[in-house]
Design a protein around this motif. Structure first.
Motif, mmCIF file in Angstrom:
data_model
loop_
_atom_site.group_PDB
_atom_site.id
_atom_site.type_symbol
_atom_site.label_atom_id
_atom_site.label_comp_id
_atom_site.label_asym_id
_atom_site.label_seq_id
_atom_site.Cartn_x
_atom_site.Cartn_y
_atom_site.Cartn_z
ATOM 1 N N PHE A 58 17.356 45.308 42.029
ATOM 2 C CA PHE A 58 18.400 45.207 41.665
ATOM 3 C C PHE A 58 19.095 46.489 42.635
ATOM 4 N N TYR A 59 18.180 47.825 42.387
ATOM 5 C CA TYR A 59 18.754 49.598 42.771
ATOM 6 C C TYR A 59 18.332 49.671 44.117
ATOM 7 N N ASP A 60 17.986 48.299 44.943
ATOM 8 C CA ASP A 60 17.988 48.181 46.407
ATOM 9 C C ASP A 60 19.817 48.578 46.450
ATOM 10 N N VAL A 84 32.756 56.198 38.457
ATOM 11 C CA VAL A 84 31.317 56.369 38.976
ATOM 12 C C VAL A 84 30.291 55.184 39.289
ATOM 13 N N GLN A 85 31.246 54.424 38.028
ATOM 14 C CA GLN A 85 30.217 53.386 38.262
ATOM 15 C C GLN A 85 31.293 52.059 39.089
ATOM 16 N N THR A 86 32.455 52.300 39.988
ATOM 17 C CA THR A 86 32.666 51.637 40.444
ATOM 18 C C THR A 86 31.625 51.576 42.150
ATOM 19 N N ALA A 91 30.250 58.116 48.845
ATOM 20 C CA ALA A 91 30.737 58.982 47.576
ATOM 21 C C ALA A 91 29.936 59.043 46.480
ATOM 22 N N HIS A 92 29.796 57.897 45.958
ATOM 23 C CA HIS A 92 28.893 57.265 44.150
ATOM 24 C C HIS A 92 28.073 58.791 44.605
ATOM 25 N N THR A 93 27.016 58.999 45.206
ATOM 26 C CA THR A 93 26.084 60.047 45.228
ATOM 27 C C THR A 93 26.781 61.444 45.032
ATOM 28 N N ASN A 237 33.861 59.268 30.579
ATOM 29 C CA ASN A 237 32.791 58.701 30.577
ATOM 30 C C ASN A 237 31.770 59.419 30.296
ATOM 31 N N ILE A 238 32.185 60.837 29.535
ATOM 32 C CA ILE A 238 31.577 62.104 28.712
ATOM 33 C C ILE A 238 31.819 61.556 27.458
ATOM 34 N N LEU A 239 32.508 61.138 27.172
ATOM 35 C CA LEU A 239 33.585 61.271 25.426
ATOM 36 C C LEU A 239 32.921 60.030 25.710
ATOM 37 N N ARG A 240 32.744 59.020 25.432
ATOM 38 C CA ARG A 240 33.080 57.410 25.096
ATOM 39 C C ARG A 240 31.491 56.822 24.970
ATOM 40 N N PRO A 241 30.346 57.209 25.922
ATOM 41 C CA PRO A 241 29.354 57.145 25.788
ATOM 42 C C PRO A 241 28.614 57.805 24.959
ATOM 43 N N THR A 242 28.816 59.559 25.324
ATOM 44 C CA THR A 242 28.996 59.864 23.622
ATOM 45 C C THR A 242 28.668 59.614 22.283
ATOM 46 N N VAL A 243 30.252 58.827 22.102
ATOM 47 C CA VAL A 243 30.624 58.415 20.748
ATOM 48 C C VAL A 243 29.744 56.889 20.213
ATOM 49 N N ALA A 244 29.668 56.272 21.878
ATOM 50 C CA ALA A 244 28.580 55.415 21.458
ATOM 51 C C ALA A 244 27.237 55.180 21.649
ATOM 52 N N VAL A 245 26.691 56.460 21.424
ATOM 53 C CA VAL A 245 25.494 56.590 21.116
ATOM 54 C C VAL A 245 25.267 56.423 19.540
ATOM 55 N N SER A 246 26.600 56.447 18.754
ATOM 56 C CA SER A 246 26.123 56.017 17.321
ATOM 57 C C SER A 246 25.478 54.799 17.259
ATOM 58 N N PHE A 286 21.761 46.934 22.426
ATOM 59 C CA PHE A 286 23.124 46.797 23.081
ATOM 60 C C PHE A 286 23.515 46.717 25.056
ATOM 61 N N PHE A 287 22.945 47.546 25.486
ATOM 62 C CA PHE A 287 23.901 46.114 26.952
ATOM 63 C C PHE A 287 23.001 45.452 27.160
ATOM 64 N N PRO A 288 24.075 43.968 27.772
ATOM 65 C CA PRO A 288 22.496 43.159 27.784
ATOM 66 C C PRO A 288 23.143 42.865 29.186
ATOM 67 N N PRO A 348 16.935 50.322 28.762
ATOM 68 C CA PRO A 348 18.298 49.641 28.774
ATOM 69 C C PRO A 348 19.625 50.820 28.932
ATOM 70 N N GLN A 349 19.233 51.924 30.193
ATOM 71 C CA GLN A 349 20.618 52.407 30.458
ATOM 72 C C GLN A 349 20.310 52.266 31.514
ATOM 73 N N GLY A 350 19.556 51.058 32.252
ATOM 74 C CA GLY A 350 19.390 50.946 33.530
ATOM 75 C C GLY A 350 18.307 51.575 34.209
ATOM 76 N N GLY A 351 17.998 50.955 35.805
ATOM 77 C CA GLY A 351 17.410 51.216 36.182
ATOM 78 C C GLY A 351 17.014 52.696 37.577
ATOM 79 N N HIS A 358 22.284 54.013 40.104
ATOM 80 C CA HIS A 358 23.637 53.897 39.125
ATOM 81 C C HIS A 358 23.115 54.294 37.245
ATOM 82 N N ARG A 359 22.196 54.783 37.528
ATOM 83 C CA ARG A 359 20.996 53.875 36.711
ATOM 84 C C ARG A 359 22.124 55.823 35.235
ATOM 85 N N CYS A 360 22.419 55.488 34.017
ATOM 86 C CA CYS A 360 22.746 55.987 33.083
ATOM 87 C C CYS A 360 23.111 57.820 33.342
HETATM 88 C C1 HEM Z 1 24.457 55.074 24.138
HETATM 89 C C2 HEM Z 1 23.725 55.700 24.472
HETATM 90 C C3 HEM Z 1 23.890 54.434 26.373
HETATM 91 C C4 HEM Z 1 23.819 53.517 26.890
HETATM 92 C C5 HEM Z 1 23.107 52.360 25.814
HETATM 93 C C6 HEM Z 1 23.946 53.555 28.097
HETATM 94 C C7 HEM Z 1 23.616 52.509 29.224
HETATM 95 C C8 HEM Z 1 24.635 52.489 29.835
HETATM 96 C C9 HEM Z 1 24.421 51.412 31.346
HETATM 97 C C10 HEM Z 1 23.725 50.321 30.961
HETATM 98 C C11 HEM Z 1 24.309 52.382 32.418
HETATM 99 C C12 HEM Z 1 25.089 51.653 33.398
HETATM 100 C C13 HEM Z 1 23.418 51.302 34.462
HETATM 101 C C14 HEM Z 1 24.094 50.338 35.557
HETATM 102 O O1 HEM Z 1 25.300 49.452 36.107
HETATM 103 O O2 HEM Z 1 22.799 50.106 36.514
HETATM 104 C C15 HEM Z 1 25.626 53.381 32.237
HETATM 105 C C16 HEM Z 1 25.313 53.717 33.582
HETATM 106 C C17 HEM Z 1 26.310 55.135 32.828
HETATM 107 N N1 HEM Z 1 26.418 56.396 32.221
HETATM 108 FE FE1 HEM Z 1 24.660 55.799 29.887
HETATM 109 N N2 HEM Z 1 24.951 54.510 27.928
HETATM 110 C C18 HEM Z 1 24.120 55.870 27.146
HETATM 111 C C19 HEM Z 1 25.316 57.001 26.299
HETATM 112 C C20 HEM Z 1 25.374 57.812 27.853
HETATM 113 C C21 HEM Z 1 25.792 58.556 27.377
HETATM 114 C C22 HEM Z 1 25.649 59.833 26.474
HETATM 115 C C23 HEM Z 1 26.487 59.693 29.398
HETATM 116 C C24 HEM Z 1 27.166 60.620 28.931
HETATM 117 C C25 HEM Z 1 26.707 61.758 28.362
HETATM 118 C C26 HEM Z 1 26.018 58.355 29.539
HETATM 119 C C27 HEM Z 1 27.182 58.978 31.018
HETATM 120 C C28 HEM Z 1 27.239 57.512 31.791
HETATM 121 C C29 HEM Z 1 27.365 57.393 32.984
HETATM 122 C C30 HEM Z 1 28.420 58.551 33.801
HETATM 123 C C31 HEM Z 1 27.485 56.283 33.670
HETATM 124 C C32 HEM Z 1 27.472 55.644 35.344
HETATM 125 C C33 HEM Z 1 26.681 55.503 36.006
HETATM 126 C C34 HEM Z 1 26.533 55.381 37.377
HETATM 127 O O3 HEM Z 1 27.659 54.413 38.062
HETATM 128 O O4 HEM Z 1 26.222 56.257 38.482
HETATM 129 N N3 HEM Z 1 26.460 57.588 29.170
HETATM 130 N N4 HEM Z 1 24.730 53.469 30.786
#
Ligand code: HEM
Length: 413
Positions: A58-60, A84-86, A91-93, A237-246, A286-288, A348-351, A358-360
């Motif tokens: 999947f990550y190839d 960045v996710q899209t 362009a992604h790198t 994309n910085i603010l939201r996931p950091t709040v999601a760490v809750s 968290f992320f299925p 848990p946050q991608g591989g 696209h790992r997190c």
């Molecule tokens: C709550 C904990 C978190 C979880 C469970 C999580 C989970 C994930 C997952 C599953 C992905 C997608 C991986 C993929 O599609 O291959 C991702 C991507 C991403 N995450 Fe997180 N994340 C977390 C926290 C964070 C934090 C704290 C930040 C930034 C401060 C962050 C920024 C990003 C960004 C920018 C991407 C896109 C990466 C890309 O597309 O190259 N995430 N995250």
């Protein structure tokens, strides 16, 4: 000659996905006895993959792309458009580098110190009682805004924190909650876009090495500044996931409560806090899944993948895969003591690779905040967990303990 992919019969299985949540893919991997199977979701033929070898596939990036992979309803809430996710390829790198430029140890430590300060402020003001999920969100929002150079007026803390929460809670929600999620995105993007315009006209001067500064002045591969709309998406994309760490903060404190033996080992220094944090990230949902599309036709293990097919990778199920983890349904932080690190078994946050895939981008930030959480709730404060409904469902996305974790008699040690 290719062989047929095991196929779930029926017209569409979106409802089953909603009903089974985190267990939809693992349940079928088990019943088909296969790490890949075909189904139909939202009216579309979809291949589901799970396990380490499938994750490596999947990550190839030669085989899978992200363009048009995320459903519209997630782009309108969770992700935002053209972030960045899209992106794919160069362009992604290039865009990913912009994120990773913030993720060096000294900068992560700066965030952790802010989180530490905000926890003390919040818990000291809590008058002995708090709903941890809500408090954690405000703590993290205040901290990450300061870290990101985003001014957050006292009067707007609640509104802006609620918006961030709605973005990650409403992606898969139906009806009014989803609509509120869309409104939250419109409002949050307008809020940040205005700041970007102020930065670019020198009316707002955030420090260097903050997301607002670096993203506002970032130049794409063609040397152009990004449109302000896209900068807003990326700052969020910085603010939201950091709040999601809750969510993980909640599960960390829940684990301290539910697994007293593991807690004691942690308190006596027999378990490293990093192993505990890793186990929380592995064990709790968290992320299925995450999604991509087949870039061009190829064959893998005798199976044919056709260009454009939607493919989901089972994140939760891979972290609970009995062929990769001993007693996966046991909470055991010490499993990480001798763990041979692999980019494809613990996802848990991608591989895969964080810089080129696209790992997190925020994994180290997440781990640092969770370790700080342990320090606060194990070392610095005492509290009681009164009787309450701590059950969490494997259907809700995100899954959260029903009571959101009420703590009482909180005081400094
Ligand atoms: C709550 C904990 C978190 C979880 C469970 C999580 C989970 C994930 C997952 C599953 C992905 C997608 C991986 C993929 O599609 O291959 C991702 C991507 C991403 N995450 Fe997180 N994340 C977390 C926290 C964070 C934090 C704290 C930040 C930034 C401060 C962050 C920024 C990003 C960004 C920018 C991407 C896109 C990466 C890309 O597309 O190259 N995430 N995250």
């Amino acid at each position: 000659m290719t062989r047929p992919i095991p196929k779930e019969q029926g017209l569409d299985h979106s409802l089953a996905f909603l009903r089974e949540g985190y267990l939809y893919v693992p349940n079928r991997r088990r019943s088909f006895q296969s790490n890949l199977f075909e189904t139909r979701l939202l009216g579309e033929r979809t291949i589901c993959l799970g396990g380490a070898e499938a994750a490596a596939l999947f990550y190839d990036a030669d085989k899978f792309i992200r363009q048009d992979a995320a459903p519209k309803r997630l782009l309108k809430t969770l992700f935002g458009e053209d972030g960045v996710q899209t992106l794919d390829g160069a362009a992604h790198t290039h865009r990913k580098k912009m994120f990773m430029s913030l993720m060096f140890p000294g900068n992560i430590e700066r965030l952790t110190k802010l989180v530490s300060r905000e926890w003390e402020r919040a818990l000291d003001a809590a008058e002995g009682e708090t709903v941890l999920y809500d408090t954690a969100q405000e703590v993290l929002m205040r901290s990450v805004c300061e870290w990101a150079g985003v001014p957050l007026g006292e009067h707007e803390v609640k509104q802006r924190t609620d918006e961030m929460r709605l973005l990650f809670e409403s992606g898969t929600a139906l009806g009014p909650k989803h609509i509120r999620g869309r409104a939250a995105r419109t409002s949050a993007e307008a809020w940040v876009r205005k700041m970007v315009e102020e930065v670019r006209t020198n009316r707002l001067l955030p420090n260097e090495q903050t997301a607002l500064y670096e993203f506002s002045w970032h130049r794409d591969e063609a040397g152009e500044l990004l449109p302000a709309d896209i900068v807003a998406v990326e700052v969020i994309n910085i603010l939201r996931p950091t709040v999601a760490v809750s969510v993980y903060v909640l599960f960390t404190v829940l684990a301290l409560h539910q697994f007293p033996e593991a807690r004691a080992r942690l308190a006596y220094g027999e378990t490293d806090s990093t192993w505990f944090v890793q186990e929380v990230r592995r064990f709790y949902p968290f992320f299925p899944v995450t999604a991509a599309r087949v870039k061009q036709d190829f064959e893998w293990d005798g199976f044919a993948f056709e260009q454009g097919t939607l493919v989901l990778l089972d994140l939760y199920g891979t972290n609970h895969d009995p062929s990769l983890w001993t007693e996966p349904e046991q909470f055991n932080p010490d499993r990480f003591k001798d763990w041979t690190e692999s980019p494809f078994t613990f996802i848990p946050q991608g591989g895969g690779d964080v810089d080129f895939g696209h790992r997190c981008a925020g994994e180290h930030v997440t781990i640092a905040i969770m370790r700080e959480t342990i320090d606060v709730f194990l070392t610095r404060y005492r509290y009681e967990v009164p009787p309450q409904d701590l059950s969490y469902s494997f259907v809700d996305l995100p899954s959260l303990p029903k009571s959101r974790l009420v703590l009482k008699q909180i005081e400094r040690k």
